[in-house]
Scaffold this motif. Structure first.
Motif, PDB file in Angstrom:
ATOM      1  N   VAL A  14       0.963  -1.304   0.094  1.00 15.40           N
ATOM      2  CA  VAL A  14      -0.004  -0.071   0.155  1.00 15.40           C
ATOM      3  C   VAL A  14       0.836   1.349   0.162  1.00 15.40           C
ATOM      4  O   VAL A  14       1.854   1.338   0.635  1.00 15.40           O
ATOM      5  N   PRO A  15       0.585   2.248  -0.815  1.00 17.08           N
ATOM      6  CA  PRO A  15      -0.399   2.488  -1.785  1.00 17.08           C
ATOM      7  C   PRO A  15      -0.307   1.703  -2.941  1.00 17.08           C
ATOM      8  O   PRO A  15       0.814   1.458  -3.601  1.00 17.08           O
ATOM      9  N   HIS A  16      -1.338   1.181  -3.561  1.00 15.23           N
ATOM     10  CA  HIS A  16      -1.089   0.170  -4.969  1.00 15.23           C
ATOM     11  C   HIS A  16      -2.538   0.070  -5.428  1.00 15.23           C
ATOM     12  O   HIS A  16      -3.451   0.001  -4.502  1.00 15.23           O
ATOM     13  N   ASP A  17      -2.822  -0.268  -6.514  1.00 14.78           N
ATOM     14  CA  ASP A  17      -4.136  -0.411  -7.320  1.00 14.78           C
ATOM     15  C   ASP A  17      -4.477  -1.935  -7.224  1.00 14.78           C
ATOM     16  O   ASP A  17      -4.262  -2.781  -7.609  1.00 14.78           O
ATOM     17  N   HIS A  18      -5.206  -2.166  -5.925  1.00 12.70           N
ATOM     18  CA  HIS A  18      -5.513  -3.690  -5.559  1.00 12.70           C
ATOM     19  C   HIS A  18      -6.898  -3.359  -4.729  1.00 12.70           C
ATOM     20  O   HIS A  18      -7.167  -2.062  -4.070  1.00 12.70           O
ATOM     21  N   ARG A  19      -7.558  -4.303  -4.384  1.00 14.86           N
ATOM     22  CA  ARG A  19      -8.645  -4.483  -3.598  1.00 14.86           C
ATOM     23  C   ARG A  19      -8.851  -5.815  -3.222  1.00 14.86           C
ATOM     24  O   ARG A  19      -8.907  -6.746  -4.109  1.00 14.86           O
ATOM     25  N   TYR A  20      -8.839  -6.229  -1.911  1.00 15.82           N
ATOM     26  CA  TYR A  20      -9.422  -7.561  -1.431  1.00 15.82           C
ATOM     27  C   TYR A  20     -10.622  -7.311  -0.434  1.00 15.82           C
ATOM     28  O   TYR A  20     -10.819  -6.442   0.286  1.00 15.82           O
ATOM     29  N   ARG A  21     -11.302  -8.356  -0.391  1.00 15.78           N
ATOM     30  CA  ARG A  21     -12.584  -8.262  -0.045  1.00 15.78           C
ATOM     31  C   ARG A  21     -13.140  -9.847   0.158  1.00 15.78           C
ATOM     32  O   ARG A  21     -12.911 -10.905  -0.492  1.00 15.78           O
ATOM     33  N   LEU A  22     -14.380  -9.861   0.889  1.00 14.87           N
ATOM     34  CA  LEU A  22     -15.154 -10.950   0.800  1.00 14.87           C
ATOM     35  C   LEU A  22     -16.293 -10.976  -0.083  1.00 14.87           C
ATOM     36  O   LEU A  22     -16.810  -9.917  -0.180  1.00 14.87           O
TER      37      LEU A  22
END
Length: 184
Positions: free
Chosen positions: A88-96
């Motif tokens: 982070v910071p970086h272009d990603h997203r993690y989620r349920l």
């Protein structure tokens, strides 16, 4: 000691910030947070571009269930036995994701110039997801940090920043070794 998914699942559910004492100089590999979590709400959703400007890394090992990682525009499921590595910071997203009822994992939050260099090297060489076999020395490194955070000594006495930095650096080396095995 052979570390398996069930070894991690026997740890209590917890999340902690590891406070190091004031130092006269910066340590270049340090774990500042860690835990064992079971997420079952769609609100579990983290964007690598909306977490402030301070650089850090997240190393998250999936034990059960499924998560979803969007990394530089590519969607991937995160399943048991996979290690997610992002900075982070970086272009990603993690989620349920909506098609998963839960996501169980252990995680570390890492800071410091050297450990960030290691994480970025692994991301560049192997991408953000690694399949990590049970019994891997890398899993032992993760386990040692979690046990340190849960230890009586850490909880009741002042933390030892040099010891924690040593554990973090060692685990970073095992992460590199997992991706860049030594070949004479």
């Amino acid at each position: 000691m052979r570390i398996s998914i069930s070894t991690f699942q026997r740890l209590p559910i917890f999340s902690t910030t590891l406070h190091a004492l004031e130092r006269r100089f910066r340590l270049h590999a340090l774990t500042v947070g860690c835990g064992h979590s079971i997420e079952n709400h769609l609100e579990y959703d983290w964007s690598g571009l909306n977490r402030g400007e301070r650089e850090f890394a997240v190393v998250q090992y999936t034990l059960a269930g499924k998560g979803r990682l969007s990394y530089e525009g590519v969607e991937r499921d995160v399943v048991p036995g996979q290690l997610m590595i992002v900075h982070v910071p970086h272009d990603h997203r993690y989620r349920l994701p909506a098609d998963s009822t839960q996501w169980e994992f252990i995680y570390l939050t890492l800071v410091g110039r050297e450990v960030l260099r290691m994480v970025k090297r692994v991301e560049g060489e192997a991408g953000p997801l690694l399949d990590v076999a049970e019994g891997s020395p890398l899993l032992f490194g993760l386990y040692r940090i979690l046990r340190y955070a849960l230890s009586h000594e850490y909880r009741t006495l002042a933390p030892k920043p040099f010891e924690l930095s040593d554990l973090t650096y060692h685990t970073g080396m095992k992460l590199l070794e997992e991706v860049l095995p030594y070949a004479p």
